[in-house]
Design a protein around this motif. Structure first.
Motif, PDB file in Angstrom:
ATOM      1  N   VAL A  43       0.837  -1.207   0.000  1.00 46.33           N
ATOM      2  CA  VAL A  43       0.000   0.000   0.000  1.00 46.33           C
ATOM      3  C   VAL A  43       0.871   1.255   0.000  1.00 46.33           C
ATOM      4  N   TYR A  44       1.946   1.248   0.796  1.00 48.31           N
ATOM      5  CA  TYR A  44       2.828   2.420   0.840  1.00 48.31           C
ATOM      6  C   TYR A  44       3.475   2.665  -0.529  1.00 48.31           C
ATOM      7  N   LYS A  45       3.942   1.600  -1.172  1.00 44.55           N
ATOM      8  CA  LYS A  45       4.572   1.732  -2.483  1.00 44.55           C
ATOM      9  C   LYS A  45       3.566   2.183  -3.535  1.00 44.55           C
ATOM     10  N   LYS A  46       2.331   1.720  -3.402  1.00 45.88           N
ATOM     11  CA  LYS A  46       1.289   2.047  -4.371  1.00 45.88           C
ATOM     12  C   LYS A  46       0.833   3.492  -4.250  1.00 45.88           C
ATOM     13  N   THR A  47       0.791   4.013  -3.038  1.00 47.69           N
ATOM     14  CA  THR A  47       0.227   5.343  -2.799  1.00 47.69           C
ATOM     15  C   THR A  47       1.275   6.413  -2.584  1.00 47.69           C
ATOM     16  N   PHE A  48       2.562   6.078  -2.700  1.00 48.51           N
ATOM     17  CA  PHE A  48       3.604   7.075  -2.434  1.00 48.51           C
ATOM     18  C   PHE A  48       3.544   8.192  -3.470  1.00 48.51           C
ATOM     19  N   THR A  49       3.528   9.435  -2.996  1.00 51.90           N
ATOM     20  CA  THR A  49       3.455  10.598  -3.889  1.00 51.90           C
ATOM     21  C   THR A  49       4.536  11.624  -3.584  1.00 51.90           C
ATOM     22  N   GLY A  50       5.536  11.251  -2.782  1.00 44.47           N
ATOM     23  CA  GLY A  50       6.586  12.186  -2.432  1.00 44.47           C
ATOM     24  C   GLY A  50       7.607  12.361  -3.538  1.00 44.47           C
ATOM     25  N   VAL A  51       8.701  13.016  -3.187  1.00 41.70           N
ATOM     26  CA  VAL A  51       9.757  13.306  -4.158  1.00 41.70           C
ATOM     27  C   VAL A  51      10.675  12.105  -4.352  1.00 41.70           C
ATOM     28  N   ILE A  52      11.157  11.534  -3.246  1.00 48.13           N
ATOM     29  CA  ILE A  52      12.102  10.420  -3.312  1.00 48.13           C
ATOM     30  C   ILE A  52      11.527   9.242  -2.518  1.00 48.13           C
ATOM     31  N   VAL A 135      -8.938   2.606   1.899  1.00 51.12           N
ATOM     32  CA  VAL A 135      -9.090   4.061   2.044  1.00 51.12           C
ATOM     33  C   VAL A 135      -7.865   4.785   1.507  1.00 51.12           C
ATOM     34  N   LEU A 136      -6.674   4.290   1.843  1.00 54.76           N
ATOM     35  CA  LEU A 136      -5.443   4.945   1.380  1.00 54.76           C
ATOM     36  C   LEU A 136      -5.298   4.855  -0.129  1.00 54.76           C
ATOM     37  N   ILE A 137      -5.638   3.713  -0.708  1.00 50.26           N
ATOM     38  CA  ILE A 137      -5.506   3.556  -2.158  1.00 50.26           C
ATOM     39  C   ILE A 137      -6.523   4.422  -2.898  1.00 50.26           C
ATOM     40  N   LEU A 138      -7.762   4.442  -2.417  1.00 51.09           N
ATOM     41  CA  LEU A 138      -8.808   5.203  -3.094  1.00 51.09           C
ATOM     42  C   LEU A 138      -8.563   6.710  -3.026  1.00 51.09           C
ATOM     43  N   PHE A 139      -8.258   7.195  -1.834  1.00 49.03           N
ATOM     44  CA  PHE A 139      -8.097   8.632  -1.656  1.00 49.03           C
ATOM     45  C   PHE A 139      -6.678   9.095  -1.964  1.00 49.03           C
ATOM     46  N   GLY A 140      -5.681   8.229  -1.740  1.00 44.28           N
ATOM     47  CA  GLY A 140      -4.302   8.629  -2.005  1.00 44.28           C
ATOM     48  C   GLY A 140      -4.033   8.881  -3.467  1.00 44.28           C
ATOM     49  N   ASN A 141      -4.610   8.076  -4.351  1.00 40.94           N
ATOM     50  CA  ASN A 141      -4.380   8.240  -5.782  1.00 40.94           C
ATOM     51  C   ASN A 141      -5.159   9.411  -6.373  1.00 40.94           C
ATOM     52  N   ARG A 142      -6.164   9.893  -5.653  1.00 43.56           N
ATOM     53  CA  ARG A 142      -6.950  11.009  -6.165  1.00 43.56           C
ATOM     54  C   ARG A 142      -6.385  12.363  -5.757  1.00 43.56           C
ATOM     55  N   ILE A 143      -5.467  12.354  -4.800  1.00 45.39           N
ATOM     56  CA  ILE A 143      -4.874  13.608  -4.349  1.00 45.39           C
ATOM     57  C   ILE A 143      -3.747  14.006  -5.293  1.00 45.39           C
ATOM     58  N   LYS A 144      -3.886  15.147  -5.892  1.00 45.68           N
ATOM     59  CA  LYS A 144      -2.858  15.652  -6.790  1.00 45.68           C
ATOM     60  C   LYS A 144      -1.892  16.520  -6.005  1.00 45.68           C
ATOM     61  N   VAL A 145      -0.683  16.031  -5.870  1.00 42.47           N
ATOM     62  CA  VAL A 145       0.317  16.736  -5.076  1.00 42.47           C
ATOM     63  C   VAL A 145       0.965  17.824  -5.922  1.00 42.47           C
ATOM     64  N   GLU A 146       0.958  19.018  -5.390  1.00 45.74           N
ATOM     65  CA  GLU A 146       1.556  20.158  -6.081  1.00 45.74           C
ATOM     66  C   GLU A 146       2.916  20.420  -5.447  1.00 45.74           C
ATOM     67  N   ASN A 147       3.959  19.902  -6.069  1.00 43.85           N
ATOM     68  CA  ASN A 147       5.289  20.008  -5.497  1.00 43.85           C
ATOM     69  C   ASN A 147       5.824  21.432  -5.621  1.00 43.85           C
ATOM     70  N   PRO A 148       6.295  22.011  -4.518  1.00 43.84           N
ATOM     71  CA  PRO A 148       6.908  23.338  -4.596  1.00 43.84           C
ATOM     72  C   PRO A 148       8.341  23.245  -5.100  1.00 43.84           C
ATOM     73  N   TYR A 149       8.828  24.341  -5.605  1.00 43.07           N
ATOM     74  CA  TYR A 149      10.200  24.414  -6.104  1.00 43.07           C
ATOM     75  C   TYR A 149      10.861  25.674  -5.567  1.00 43.07           C
ATOM     76  N   LEU A 150      12.164  25.611  -5.492  1.00 42.64           N
ATOM     77  CA  LEU A 150      12.971  26.787  -5.182  1.00 42.64           C
ATOM     78  C   LEU A 150      13.657  27.253  -6.455  1.00 42.64           C
ATOM     79  N   LEU A 151      13.522  28.523  -6.737  1.00 41.52           N
ATOM     80  CA  LEU A 151      14.206  29.130  -7.874  1.00 41.52           C
ATOM     81  C   LEU A 151      15.263  30.078  -7.327  1.00 41.52           C
ATOM     82  N   VAL A 152      16.513  29.775  -7.596  1.00 39.28           N
ATOM     83  CA  VAL A 152      17.637  30.579  -7.115  1.00 39.28           C
ATOM     84  C   VAL A 152      18.247  31.300  -8.310  1.00 39.28           C
ATOM     85  N   VAL A 153      18.192  32.616  -8.279  1.00 42.03           N
ATOM     86  CA  VAL A 153      18.691  33.433  -9.386  1.00 42.03           C
ATOM     87  C   VAL A 153      19.816  34.317  -8.878  1.00 42.03           C
ATOM     88  N   ARG A 154      20.897  34.305  -9.628  1.00 43.52           N
ATOM     89  CA  ARG A 154      22.042  35.167  -9.293  1.00 43.52           C
ATOM     90  C   ARG A 154      22.227  36.184 -10.410  1.00 43.52           C
TER      91      ARG A 154
END
Length: 227
Positions: A43-52, A135-154
């Motif tokens: 279930v954890y592998k199926k529903t994982f939505t993180g970065v790494i 519950v985790l499979i049904l609701f976890g796959n429907r959540i669209k994760v909006e990953n934030p980013y850092l933009l570093v400009v010099r």
């Protein structure tokens, strides 16, 4: 007057404690914890939505279920052992940070499953794990994760900041300045937290093409930032 015979001298307390619990029941509890741990792993592998994805963390969920079941099986047959185990566990400190709340949910699920398996409530843990997994499979796959980013400009001139803001505003959904600093050589560095539109990162080429911009770097991060 009591007499001491040969058998009393070589009497083993370990054998007496071994006979006080059922080996079959212990094996059933550990096997149940293993299979429930495998289900949590899937279930954890199926529903994982993180970065790494951390395979070692997922494996630890199986081991945690079995270890907890082993502890419960041991202390359920001996009151003194249960008191000693509570005292031993009270001095344990876990310093590994867990930033994702869902990881805490899976850890708690694995621990509770191990407790129930060790206590013999195997039908309860099977039914509960199936419902939690659905519950985790049904609701976890429907959540669209909006990953934030850092933009570093010099860059080397403050006059181009308006041009950068204009490009960023046109191509991202939301942005905010996290830090701004002056680098050696009178260069400036600004860090934005941005939310991109449908993973469109082509705008970074527009920023790097602005005259005066020396570098533009985008990084994915977990929401924690220290200036």
């Amino acid at each position: 007057m009591e007499t001491v015979n040969f058998d009393d001298i070589f009497k083993s307390s370990i054998l007496e404690k071994t006979s006080s619990f059922s080996i079959v029941d212990s094996a059933i509890g550990l096997l149940a914890a293993f299979f429930i741990g495998l289900f949590i792993y899937y279930v954890y592998k199926k529903t994982f939505t993180g970065v790494i994805y951390s395979h070692t963390f997922n494996i630890s969920l199986i081991i945690m279920s079995m270890t907890t079941a082993l502890i419960i099986i041991g202390i359920s047959s001996n009151v003194m052992l249960s008191l000693g185990m509570v005292g031993a566990l009270s001095i344990v400190r876990f310093r590994t940070p867990i930033k994702d709340p869902m990881d805490i949910v899976y850890l708690f699920w694995a621990i509770v499953s191990g407790i129930l398996c060790g206590a013999g409530f195997i039908p309860l843990v099977i039914i509960g794990s199936i419902l939690i997994g659905l519950v985790l499979i049904l609701f976890g796959n429907r959540i669209k994760v909006e990953n934030p980013y850092l933009l570093v400009v010099r860059y080397d001139e403050t006059s181009i900041e308006k041009s950068m803001e204009h490009v960023i505003s046109e191509h991202v959904k939301k942005h905010s300045v996290k830090s701004k600093s002056i680098m050696p050589g009178n260069d400036f560095e600004v860090t934005y937290e941005i939310r991109v539109k449908e993973n469109d990162m082509s705008f970074i080429n527009n920023i790097s093409g602005i005259e005066g911009v020396k570098s533009a770097i985008m990084l994915s991060y977990d929401g924690n930032f220290t200036a």
